[in-house]
Design an enzyme around this catalytic site. Structure first.
Site, PDB file in Angstrom:
ATOM      1  N   CYS A  65      29.710 138.895  61.021  1.00  0.00           N
ATOM      2  CA  CYS A  65      30.429 138.947  59.791  1.00  0.00           C
ATOM      3  C   CYS A  65      32.273 138.938  60.084  1.00  0.00           C
ATOM      4  O   CYS A  65      32.697 138.024  60.856  1.00  0.00           O
ATOM      5  CB  CYS A  65      30.231 140.123  59.101  1.00  0.00           C
ATOM      6  N   GLN A  66      32.821 140.095  59.676  1.00  0.00           N
ATOM      7  CA  GLN A  66      34.194 140.154  59.904  1.00  0.00           C
ATOM      8  C   GLN A  66      34.546 140.179  61.437  1.00  0.00           C
ATOM      9  O   GLN A  66      35.525 139.988  62.026  1.00  0.00           O
ATOM     10  CB  GLN A  66      34.741 141.471  59.085  1.00  0.00           C
TER      11      GLN A  66
END
Lengths: 418, 365
Positions: free
Chosen positions: B158-159
């Site tokens: 994700c991030q």
């Protein structure tokens, strides 16, 4: 909706309710549970007595399940109350919907205790924003209450207008603020309240859309399909999601979202500034001053870490040089790779020596004794297997998974061209 | 006479069953003190401010005995996992049968994970530069030194995938292979509701006002994307299975994870929102972090991009542009029929994805 149906429902429920009370008594070990005054009462009483038997972490989670269970009882109860007290010649579907809407309205107006909070799914939206405001401001989403501590007014827009005219803010509670400060504060509060009201309005529109969707669903469903109160509630929630999704994708919602957050931030900024006045007057540090110190501290911490890293890399290099496991060293500039912005010694070494170096390096980096893993890991990761075994190891992908694909030749050439 | 759309007998039965299931479920849970997560054995390799570098261990490594399958080929280069700042990494290790980390270790992958920890007020001015080119850089150093290698395999989630892309572009020689999972690249796709909301914020003013950004605020924002699915409906569905203790415990672990949202260091948060949500810096190729000019075109190492096809937080359309934007000529994509979280907690999907990663890494040794 016939009365006979509901009588049958009540009889069935009375029978099952007795069984439930037995279960409740067994679980809660409280034999004197009173007769249920509402359909969900046994569940509520059981929960009130049983919840203390578990840890707070478990109880906090389980509360959500019980809340939604109570909603089912509430809906069924309300449907029953409204249906048995009216005679209607309307088509059954329309009558049911009307009763369902009444039941929801009653659920909203007759909220009692925590268990009823979830009675209106759309309340979640308001609740979410109230909590958002809490996170941002440390105050309720509805500004009237917290701001009463400063000024006593319920119509913020009117007050803002009035303040620009003849009212002397000095006469208002919280009088140490200047006229300009007061005006800014109230204007910001007014903007926040406006966005909050717009959100509530959008939520009501979404709730109306959800009810229309539900009506459509109930009308189109196969009438032979059995639908209990569980399915009715689930259908309502699903239609709430659908209606919300339609609203939330519109520009208006994004504007409300931005307006709410930005105005809350503005309000907080003003409040912080006002606090700074008080801090200054009392000779206390202001938030800005504390932040300036934090900023400098972080810069110092950053610099210190950089120095420590460079130092550890130099020590590592010196150690590897003295152990001489690597053919290159700092005296050979070609073996020192600084292209990535840090010092790295390149060269060749045997695995045995590498492990030894790894252990030493770990000592310098972590300050801990060399771990068993640091020595054993490289040997564990070097394992042999025939090509046949590799092929067997590759698990075929399930139907839901697209196979791993490689770039096509054209894609590769495109990539290379870059 | 038309039949009533509500079956009252069925309703009464449902209410009874509901009560019984709630009672039975709670009876099973009443002796549970805490909700346990992180079952896979792990060793703390390094603590660095609030960050912790873990190595995950096989059962035999943990106990010091047992037999290894020496006939298997496994990746020799260690894998470092970089998770997002906005949630805790134990999503990848909720319980033994649904643990991506356990599956990776079982596949013979030497697995490290960098835990960012919980920022507090003293971290308000920690920047993306600090996260990437100090903490992550130091973790890469440590792993390389432990294994006497000049590069590691990097996996970003994700991030954390965004961080991994930035790091690989800036430090290409330190990364042998790059894997991104549910990673946004194009932040301005039409179906990215979160991005549409974030673009409207005055993020600098927000951080000035708040300091660190409360995790609770972000959590509510995520829930607001699908509020009824993510709250009411899932609880209603769970009641149906409240007498299934294993399912109930798994559900509670998920709840624990969802509500365990660290605050975000203010400076890094503002930078991230400005660079990616507002400027869409990967696509517009105008990213600079801490003086490092970062372009996806500079990523030339082999790259495996893992996408969840039903991801509502990072829609697949946001991830797919990586293929054309990166400079790697050895780009692979694996698309799993799962949601953003289901990819990690589905017992079959977590196993399948771990196998895919392991096989891909062996091929790219």
């Amino acid at each position: 909706m016939s009365e006979n149906d509901f009588k049958r429902l009540i009889e069935t429920f009375q029978h099952t309710s007795e069984q439930f009370i037995e279960l409740v008594e067994a679980l809660a070990e409280s034999p004197d549970i009173s007769s249920p005054s509402s359909w969900g009462q046994p569940l509520r009483e059981w929960w009130n007595s049983a919840r203390h038997q578990a840890s707070p972490e478990i109880t906090g989670f389980y509360q959500n399940l019980v809340d939604h269970g109570l909603v089912l009882f509430r809906i069924a109860e309300q449907l029953n109350e409204t249906a048995t007290n009216q005679v209607t010649d309307k088509p059954e579907l329309a009558a049911l919907l009307e009763e369902f809407q009444k039941s929801l309205a009653n659920s909203l107006t007759n909220q009692q205790g925590e268990g009823q909070v979830a009675a209106s799914p759309m309340n979640f939206l308001i609740e979410t924003w109230r909590k958002t405001a809490n996170a941002l401001l440390g105050m309720s989403g509805n500004l009237a209450e917290p701001l009463k501590a400063i000024v006593d007014a319920s119509d913020w827009t009117a007050l803002a207008d009035a303040l620009s005219g003849s009212i002397d803010p000095g006469q208002i509670a919280g009088a140490s603020l200047s006229r300009s400060d007061m005006t800014q504060l109230v204007n910001a509060a007014s903007r926040y309240q406006e966005h909050y009201n717009r959100l509530a309005h959008l939520s009501i529109l979404a709730a109306r859309d959800a009810m229309l969707h539900l009506e459509s669903d109930l009308g189109s469903t196969n009438r032979d399909e059995s639908r209990g109160v569980r399915e009715l509630y689930a259908s309502w929630l699903a239609n709430c999601e659908k209606a919300y999704d339609e609203r939330v994708k519109q520009d208006e919602f994004a504007q409300v979202f931005a307006g709410l957050i930005n105005s809350a931030v503005e309000l907080r900024t003003i409040r912080t500034r006002l606090s700074a006045y008080a801090a200054n007057a009392l000779g206390l540090p202001t938030r800005d001053q504390i932040r300036d110190i934090a900023r400098v501290t972080q810069a110092n911490r950053r610099m210190l870490r950089r120095i420590q890293r460079e130092q550890s890399m130099i020590i590592l290099t010196a150690d590897t040089n003295s152990a001489n496991p690597i053919t290159a060293n700092l005296s050979n500039p070609e073996s020192v790779d600084t292209s990535d912005g840090d010092i790295k010694v390149t060269g060749t070494t045997t695995k045995k020596k590498a492990r030894k170096v790894a252990g030493k390096a770990t000592n310098k980096m972590t300050g801990k004794p060399t771990s068993r893993l640091a020595e054993s890991e490289p040997t564990k990761s070097v394992r042999k297997k025939s090509a046949k075994k590799i092929a067997r190891k590759a698990t075929p992908q399930k139907a839901v998974t697209k196979p791993v694909k490689k770039k096509t030749a054209s894609a590769i050439s495109k990539g290379s061209a870059k | 006479m038309t039949r009533s759309p509500l079956d009252h007998q069925l309703s009464a039965k449902q209410l009874l069953e509901l009560s019984e299931k709630l009672g039975t479920g709670f009876r099973h849970l009443s002796d549970v003190e805490t909700i346990e997560v992180n079952p896979t054995p792990r060793e703390v390799i390094r603590k660095d401010d609030k960050t912790i570098l873990y190595q995950y261990l096989t059962a035999s490594e943990n106990t010091g005995d047992g037999e290894d399958d020496n006939t298997r080929i496994t990746p020799t280069t260690p894998l470092l996992i970089v998770y997002a700042l906005v949630n805790r990494p134990y999503m990848m290790d909720l319980e033994p049968s649904r643990s991506m980390l356990a599956n990776l270790v079982r596949e013979g992958v030497t697995t490290y994970l960098l835990d960012w920890g919980y920022p507090d007020a003293s971290d308000e001015f920690v920047t993306l530069d600090d996260y990437l080119f100090d903490y992550l850089d130091s973790a890469v150093d440590t792993v390389m030194n432990r294994h006497s290698c000049n590069s590691v395999n990097l996996l970003g989630v994700c991030q954390g995938g965004v961080f991994s892309l930035c790091y690989t572009a800036a430090r290409p020689k330190r990364i042998k292979n790059l894997i991104t999972m549910v990673t946004p690249v194009d932040f301005h796709t039409d179906d990215n509701l979160l991005s549409q909301w974030m673009r409207t914020l005055d993020v600098e003013a927000m951080v000035d006002a708040l300091g660190n950004v409360p995790g609770e605020l972000l959590n509510f924002t995520f829930l607001s994307l699908k509020p009824f699915d993510l709250t009411a409906i899932k609880y209603l569905d769970m009641i149906d299975h409240a007498d299934d203790v294993e399912r109930l415990e798994m559900f509670m672990r998920m709840e624990k994870w969802i509500n365990d949202s660290p605050d975000q260091a203010g400076a890094a948060f503002a930078e991230f929102v400005r660079a990616f949500f507002i400027n869409n810096a990967f696509v517009n190729d105008n990213l600079e972090i801490g003086g490092h000019r970062i372009s996806l075109a500079d990523i030339t190492v082999p790259l495996l991009n893992i996408i969840a096809s039903r991801d509502h937080l990072v829609p697949p359309s946001s991830s797919r542009p990586l293929e054309t934007l990166c400079g790697s000529s050895d780009y692979h994509v694996h698309e799993e029929d799962a949601g953003h979280i289901g990819l990690f907690v589905g017992s079959s999907s977590s196993r399948r994805v771990a196998q895919t990663i392991s096989n891909w890494l062996v091929e790219h040794e």
